[in-house]
Design an enzyme around this catalytic site. Structure first.
Site, short mmCIF file in Angstrom:
data_model
loop_
_atom_site.label_atom_id
_atom_site.label_comp_id
_atom_site.label_asym_id
_atom_site.label_seq_id
_atom_site.Cartn_x
_atom_site.Cartn_y
_atom_site.Cartn_z
N PRO A 88 0.82 -1.22 0.00
CA PRO A 88 0.00 0.00 0.00
C PRO A 88 0.85 1.27 0.00
O PRO A 88 0.34 2.36 -0.22
CB PRO A 88 -0.83 -0.12 1.29
CG PRO A 88 -0.24 -1.23 2.07
CD PRO A 88 0.64 -2.04 1.19
N GLU A 115 1.93 -7.85 8.84
CA GLU A 115 1.72 -6.40 9.00
C GLU A 115 2.69 -5.58 8.15
O GLU A 115 2.55 -4.38 8.02
CB GLU A 115 1.84 -5.99 10.46
CG GLU A 115 0.53 -6.15 11.22
CD GLU A 115 0.14 -7.60 11.43
OE1 GLU A 115 1.04 -8.47 11.45
OE2 GLU A 115 -1.08 -7.89 11.53
N ARG A 153 -3.69 -8.40 -20.51
CA ARG A 153 -4.65 -8.10 -21.57
C ARG A 153 -4.09 -7.13 -22.61
O ARG A 153 -4.67 -6.93 -23.67
CB ARG A 153 -6.00 -7.63 -21.01
CG ARG A 153 -5.95 -6.38 -20.20
CD ARG A 153 -7.29 -6.14 -19.53
NE ARG A 153 -8.33 -5.82 -20.50
CZ ARG A 153 -8.43 -4.66 -21.12
NH1 ARG A 153 -7.56 -3.70 -20.89
NH2 ARG A 153 -9.41 -4.43 -21.97
N ASP A 168 -9.98 1.63 -24.60
CA ASP A 168 -10.49 1.40 -23.26
C ASP A 168 -10.50 2.65 -22.42
O ASP A 168 -9.70 3.55 -22.64
CB ASP A 168 -9.56 0.45 -22.49
CG ASP A 168 -9.79 -0.98 -22.86
OD1 ASP A 168 -10.85 -1.28 -23.39
OD2 ASP A 168 -8.88 -1.78 -22.59
#
Ligand code: ADE
Length: 245
Positions: A88, A115, A153, A168
């Site tokens: 993160p 953690e 993709r 897209d």
């Protein structure tokens, strides 16, 4: 293109790559995916992969040695591979990042867990640290799946039509406008007339306008970075006037 995923939970990857376009792309040899258990590279009888943080505080930290040893086993040549830590705290994973990554022939994804991950993994073993969004997952596994999906993709042949991929949402810097298919009318819900008109220029203009409109309404932040033509600017001006008036 090859992906190697280093994880403490390899079973998470059992089914996603056996379905849909992944299965087809793997069967056709367009992409290869290896999943490796970091625990297999941990030392000692108990194969310990985590430990308490120096300096105290709660939680367990993923150790650097097993990750390093796993990398040595899956990366034959450090220069032709891109090693990514999912966390993160990473830089945002965007469509532009997916396009950049799709130029690599070998991507290694390290999934953090517990953690946290010993800082030396991100600093010395990984080339990049990526986050898939401003929220905290229980581990990097689902983030790795997101990265593998978005990058795969873009590999030619993975999805049916490469042209549609270039249009897209996000590839163009804008959100895509609405799509419709049969029936023309369902309940009281009709397909916009212009799409049934067969008038190519009007359809193209309508689609562009809808794309700008949707981006203006839902993600105005994207407009500052999007590559807009003079025609786009005029349409956008009209849309802004409409929404204010
Ligand atoms: N691991 C935990 N949360 C994450 C996130 N948002 N992105 C990437 N890896 C993560």
């Amino acid at each position: 293109m090859r992906f190697d995923i280093l994880t403490l939970f390899p079973e998470i990857f059992d089914s996603p790559f056996r379905a849909s376009l992944f299965k087809r792309a793997i069967d056709r040899g367009l992409i290869e995916i290896g999943v490796h258990n970091i625990r297999d590279y941990a030392a000692g009888k108990h194969r310990v992969t985590d430990d308490v943080p120096f300096g105290g505080g709660g939680g367990m930290i993923l150790k650097v040695e097993p990750v390093d040893r796993a990398l040595q086993a899956v990366v034959p040549d450090r220069h032709s591979s891109l090693v990514i830590l999912l966390s993160p705290q990473g830089e945002p994973f965007t469509q532009a990042a997916a396009e950049e990554l799709s130029l690599s022939s070998h991507i290694v994804l390290i999934c953090g867990h517990y953690e946290g991950v010993d800082e030396r993994v991100g600093r010395h073993l990984a080339d990049r640290e990526l986050s898939i969004g401003d929220y905290v997952l229980s581990g990097g596994e689902f983030a790795a799946l997101v990265v593998v999906d978005a990058v795969s993709r873009l590999v030619r042949g993975f999805a049916g039509n490469h042209e549609t991929i270039l249009n897209d949402s996000h590839s163009t810097g804008l959100l895509e406008g609405p799509h419709y298919t049969r029936p023309r009318r369902y309940q009281d819900w009709k397909v916009p007339e212009v799409l049934l008109s067969g008038h190519e220029k009007n359809i193209r203009l309508w689609r562009r306008r809808e794309s700008l409109k949707r981006t203006l309404e839902r993600r105005p932040d994207l407009l500052t970075r999007a590559d807009l033509t003079e025609e786009d600017q005029i349409m956008l001006g009209a849309l802004r006037d409409e929404s204010e008036g």
